[in-house]
Design a protein around this motif. Structure first.
Motif, PDB file in Angstrom:
ATOM      1  N   VAL A   1       0.813  -1.222   0.000  1.00  0.00           N
ATOM      2  CA  VAL A   1       0.000   0.000   0.000  1.00  0.00           C
ATOM      3  C   VAL A   1       0.843   1.268   0.000  1.00  0.00           C
ATOM      4  CG1 VAL A   1      -1.972  -1.062   1.151  1.00  0.00           C
ATOM      5  CG2 VAL A   1      -0.166  -0.006   2.539  1.00  0.00           C
ATOM      6  N   SER A   2       0.259   2.324  -0.585  1.00  0.00           N
ATOM      7  CA  SER A   2       0.825   3.673  -0.506  1.00  0.00           C
ATOM      8  C   SER A   2       0.243   4.378   0.708  1.00  0.00           C
ATOM      9  CB  SER A   2       0.424   4.498  -1.734  1.00  0.00           C
ATOM     10  OG  SER A   2       1.178   4.157  -2.851  1.00  0.00           O
ATOM     11  N   ALA A   3       0.788   5.542   0.998  1.00  0.00           N
ATOM     12  CA  ALA A   3       0.202   6.421   2.015  1.00  0.00           C
ATOM     13  C   ALA A   3      -1.069   7.037   1.438  1.00  0.00           C
ATOM     14  CB  ALA A   3       1.190   7.517   2.376  1.00  0.00           C
ATOM     15  N   MET A   4      -1.909   7.589   2.303  1.00  0.00           N
ATOM     16  CA  MET A   4      -3.101   8.284   1.804  1.00  0.00           C
ATOM     17  C   MET A   4      -2.664   9.417   0.879  1.00  0.00           C
ATOM     18  SD  MET A   4      -5.654   8.580   5.054  1.00  0.00           S
ATOM     19  CE  MET A   4      -5.831   7.241   6.250  1.00  0.00           C
TER      20      MET A   4
ATOM     21  N   GLU B   1      -0.569  12.663   1.701  1.00  0.00           N
ATOM     22  CA  GLU B   1       0.098  12.516   2.997  1.00  0.00           C
ATOM     23  C   GLU B   1       1.615  12.665   2.887  1.00  0.00           C
ATOM     24  OE1 GLU B   1      -0.960  12.671   5.830  1.00  0.00           O
ATOM     25  OE2 GLU B   1       0.508  11.744   7.163  1.00  0.00           O
ATOM     26  N   THR B   2       2.206  12.042   1.872  1.00  0.00           N
ATOM     27  CA  THR B   2       3.672  12.123   1.757  1.00  0.00           C
ATOM     28  C   THR B   2       4.107  13.574   1.530  1.00  0.00           C
ATOM     29  OG1 THR B   2       3.610   9.887   0.882  1.00  0.00           O
ATOM     30  CG2 THR B   2       5.680  11.064   0.645  1.00  0.00           C
ATOM     31  N   ASP B   3       3.335  14.305   0.713  1.00  0.00           N
ATOM     32  CA  ASP B   3       3.640  15.727   0.506  1.00  0.00           C
ATOM     33  C   ASP B   3       3.612  16.492   1.829  1.00  0.00           C
ATOM     34  OD1 ASP B   3       3.921  15.495  -2.215  1.00  0.00           O
ATOM     35  OD2 ASP B   3       1.868  16.118  -2.677  1.00  0.00           O
TER      36      ASP B   3
ATOM     37  N   GLY C   1       3.689   7.521   6.556  1.00  0.00           N
ATOM     38  CA  GLY C   1       2.380   7.509   5.893  1.00  0.00           C
ATOM     39  C   GLY C   1       1.949   6.100   5.531  1.00  0.00           C
ATOM     40  N   GLU C   2       2.893   5.310   5.065  1.00  0.00           N
ATOM     41  CA  GLU C   2       2.599   3.931   4.670  1.00  0.00           C
ATOM     42  C   GLU C   2       2.435   3.025   5.890  1.00  0.00           C
ATOM     43  OE1 GLU C   2       4.381   5.905   2.709  1.00  0.00           O
ATOM     44  OE2 GLU C   2       3.727   5.473   0.660  1.00  0.00           O
ATOM     45  N   GLN C   3       3.091   3.369   6.991  1.00  0.00           N
ATOM     46  CA  GLN C   3       2.901   2.580   8.222  1.00  0.00           C
ATOM     47  C   GLN C   3       1.438   2.662   8.646  1.00  0.00           C
ATOM     48  OE1 GLN C   3       5.759   2.783  11.348  1.00  0.00           O
ATOM     49  NE2 GLN C   3       4.290   2.276  12.963  1.00  0.00           N
TER      50      GLN C   3
ATOM     51  N   GLY D   1       4.400   0.187   1.191  1.00  0.00           N
ATOM     52  CA  GLY D   1       5.310   0.444   0.089  1.00  0.00           C
ATOM     53  C   GLY D   1       6.301   1.530   0.474  1.00  0.00           C
ATOM     54  N   PHE D   2       7.271   1.789  -0.400  1.00  0.00           N
ATOM     55  CA  PHE D   2       8.103   2.993  -0.295  1.00  0.00           C
ATOM     56  C   PHE D   2       9.214   2.893   0.753  1.00  0.00           C
ATOM     57  CE2 PHE D   2       7.838   7.750   1.039  1.00  0.00           C
ATOM     58  CZ  PHE D   2       8.636   8.201   0.010  1.00  0.00           C
ATOM     59  N   GLN D   3       9.162   1.836   1.628  1.00  0.00           N
ATOM     60  CA  GLN D   3      10.134   1.817   2.723  1.00  0.00           C
ATOM     61  C   GLN D   3      10.952   0.541   2.797  1.00  0.00           C
ATOM     62  OE1 GLN D   3       8.079   0.349   6.685  1.00  0.00           O
ATOM     63  NE2 GLN D   3       7.078   2.224   6.015  1.00  0.00           N
TER      64      GLN D   3
ATOM     65  N   GLY E   1      12.309   6.920  -2.791  1.00  0.00           N
ATOM     66  CA  GLY E   1      12.072   7.967  -3.790  1.00  0.00           C
ATOM     67  C   GLY E   1      10.594   8.027  -4.108  1.00  0.00           C
ATOM     68  N   ARG E   2      10.123   9.224  -4.485  1.00  0.00           N
ATOM     69  CA  ARG E   2       8.690   9.424  -4.681  1.00  0.00           C
ATOM     70  C   ARG E   2       8.117   8.462  -5.713  1.00  0.00           C
ATOM     71  NH1 ARG E   2       6.515  13.838  -2.384  1.00  0.00           N
ATOM     72  NH2 ARG E   2       4.710  12.462  -2.486  1.00  0.00           N
ATOM     73  N   GLY E   3       6.930   7.975  -5.415  1.00  0.00           N
ATOM     74  CA  GLY E   3       6.293   6.996  -6.304  1.00  0.00           C
ATOM     75  C   GLY E   3       6.841   5.590  -6.107  1.00  0.00           C
ATOM     76  N   GLY E   4       7.644   5.403  -5.058  1.00  0.00           N
ATOM     77  CA  GLY E   4       8.382   4.150  -4.877  1.00  0.00           C
ATOM     78  C   GLY E   4       7.555   2.933  -4.495  1.00  0.00           C
ATOM     79  N   SER E   5       6.290   3.114  -4.158  1.00  0.00           N
ATOM     80  CA  SER E   5       5.486   1.944  -3.772  1.00  0.00           C
ATOM     81  C   SER E   5       5.305   0.962  -4.922  1.00  0.00           C
ATOM     82  CB  SER E   5       4.108   2.377  -3.278  1.00  0.00           C
ATOM     83  OG  SER E   5       4.250   3.110  -2.097  1.00  0.00           O
ATOM     84  N   ASP E   6       5.280   1.464  -6.139  1.00  0.00           N
ATOM     85  CA  ASP E   6       5.184   0.564  -7.299  1.00  0.00           C
ATOM     86  C   ASP E   6       6.392  -0.374  -7.302  1.00  0.00           C
ATOM     87  OD1 ASP E   6       2.913   1.867  -8.207  1.00  0.00           O
ATOM     88  OD2 ASP E   6       4.032   3.208  -9.529  1.00  0.00           O
ATOM     89  N   THR E   7       7.556   0.203  -7.037  1.00  0.00           N
ATOM     90  CA  THR E   7       8.780  -0.589  -7.022  1.00  0.00           C
ATOM     91  C   THR E   7       8.752  -1.587  -5.865  1.00  0.00           C
ATOM     92  OG1 THR E   7       9.957   1.241  -8.045  1.00  0.00           O
ATOM     93  CG2 THR E   7      11.304  -0.433  -6.979  1.00  0.00           C
TER      94      THR E   7
HETATM   95  N1  ASP Z   1       3.796   7.668  -0.748  1.00  0.00           N
HETATM   96  C1  ASP Z   1       4.957   7.752  -1.592  1.00  0.00           C
HETATM   97  C2  ASP Z   1       4.872   8.937  -2.520  1.00  0.00           C
HETATM   98  O1  ASP Z   1       3.918   9.647  -2.544  1.00  0.00           O
HETATM   99  C3  ASP Z   1       5.200   6.495  -2.350  1.00  0.00           C
HETATM  100  C4  ASP Z   1       4.089   6.095  -3.300  1.00  0.00           C
HETATM  101  O2  ASP Z   1       2.937   6.394  -3.062  1.00  0.00           O
HETATM  102  O3  ASP Z   1       4.380   5.425  -4.272  1.00  0.00           O
HETATM  103  O4  ASP Z   1       5.805   9.201  -3.232  1.00  0.00           O
END
Ligand code: ASP
Ligand code: MG
Length: 415
Positions: free
Chosen positions: A35-38, A41-43, A68-70, A130-132, A144-150
């Protein structure tokens, strides 16, 4: 299953995700969820760090922004339990997901799957933020931003999952941006390489790095919609877009061109009258490379009778000011006459593995644009991509006419 920030934004949506996960479990699948953060939230968390100090410690930044992901992983586990699905969260450090120590942009190394495998074998759904991850010395990292996909692709690879389903706010990967071309078609399949080219030239469905990882690890990735009710097709029926190896694409499916992407985030720089001598181009791009600036398209003309030539290239718009600064400082060593730049440009790219075996793809592109009076300012090609730089105002028109020219428009249904 991976769910992004929009799907996790609030308890109501997390309940919807839980119901979706439950359906997969009831269909007999073993499921790990990333999962990603809401959304937003990361911003917000990044903002706190900046506010606390302009020169924040990146190790502590990772502690803050990974939280956020926790939260969402715990909430999803609670929501699953509430509807009778055994579930537990596994934070990055608990598995662990080992990463490099490049804080705020760490790379995943290995993932220990022992605990995960055991959890799934007990009939639990494993929920993974994700992301961590965690670096040597037990310090928390983010990717890095968007890292939950990875994260999702990496977990799928480590667990040898049958598939990595990425649920998102679009229902798949399209031949081009449907907001520009209403007759854009959803692709049933796209190859890793095509997806990499499309992702890197502005079709932002997945983090580029996740696609590279999927290709390296041979993970079958499906992009599909998260916004559907109980009557939504099961993921196993492959309603979205599958990202797969080239060998899986059949000849019947193979189109000359798979997709068209556009990118308005590049700026053009021209150095007029650079001396035409060995080392001249190196003196331009050396200092840019040292400054960490990524140059994309490059055009160098043949020399004028004066023994000098013009060099034109593009950089990310965000790096334009720094590029001009670097080039200004190097003026004496490069020996150019004038430095001009233009941010009102767009890069249009046609992508497809089909062009490996077919001639004429580039010429169709040039002819089509020429007929509409659209001037081409620079060109680059790879084995599966042709990109041109044009005036930004023509972006939509260019995408539309190329979509038609390559036969990508969807059939209009008879009334
Ligand atoms: N929450 C993180 C972000 O906004 C990771 C993600 O959502 O992929 O970059
Ligand atoms: Mg995302």
């Amino acid at each position: 299953m991976k769910f992004g920030g929009t799907s996790m934004a609030g308890i109501e949506r997390i309940r919807t995700v839980a119901a979706r996960v439950k359906r997969e479990v009831e269909a007999g699948n073993q499921v790990a969820v990333v999962v990603s953060a809401m959304a937003g939230e990361t911003d917000r968390l990044v903002g706190f760090c900046r506010e606390a100090s302009a020169l924040y410690d990146p190790r502590e930044y990772d502690v803050v922004v990974s939280s956020g992901e926790q939260v969402t992983s715990g909430l999803l586990a609670i929501a699953l339990q509430a509807i009778g699905v055994p579930a537990r969260s596994w934070l990055g450090w608990q598995l662990p997901i080992h990463t490099s120590d490049a804080f705020s942009r760490a790379r995943i190394g290995t993932i220990d799957t022992e605990a995960l495998d055991a959890s799934l074998a007990r009939g639990e759904v494993a929920v993974i933020p994700g992301f961590q991850g965690v670096a040597e010395g037990d310090r928390i990292t983010t990717l890095g931003r968007g890292g939950s996909d990875t994260s999702a692709v990496a977990v799928a690879a480590a667990m040898k999952a049958e598939r990595c389903d990425i649920y998102t706010d679009v229902d798949g990967v399209y031949t081009t941006d449907p907001r520009i071309v209403p007759r854009a078609r959803k692709l049933a399949r796209v190859t890793y390489e095509e997806m990499l080219e499309l992702a890197s030239v502005g079709a932002k469905v997945l983090q580029t790095r996740s696609v590279g990882l999927a290709m390296k690890e041979n993970v079958r990735v499906q992009v599909l919609s998260s916004f559907t009710g109980d009557d939504a097709p099961m993921a196993d029926t492959l309603p979205g877009t599958m990202i797969v190896g080239e060998e899986e694409i059949t000849d019947v499916e193979r189109q000359l061109i798979t997709g068209i992407a556009h990118d308005k985030n590049e700026a053009k720089i021209t150095l007029a009258a650079v001396p035409d001598k060995p080392g001249a181009v190196a003196s331009v791009f050396g200092p840019l490379a040292e400054a960490g600036i990524n140059v994309d398209m490059i055009v160098q003309n043949i020399a004028h009778s004066t023994g000098s030539t013009d060099v034109t290239f593009t950089v990310p718009s965000a790096d334009l000011a720094r590029s001009l600064d670097v080039l200004g400082q190097a003026k004496a060593t490069i020996g150019y006459d004038k430095l001009v730049h233009d941010t009102r440009v767009a890069k249009i790219s046609v992508v497809g593995v089909g062009m490996r075996s077919h001639a004429g793809v580039a010429s169709t592109m040039f002819t089509t644009l020429g007929e509409r009076g659209i001037n081409i300012q620079a060109i680059t090609t790879s084995e599966i991509k042709v990109s041109v730089l044009i005036e930004e105002d023509y972006t939509e028109l260019a995408v539309r006419v190329l979509h038609t020219a390559y036969g990508l428009d969807a059939e209009v249904e008879a009334a």
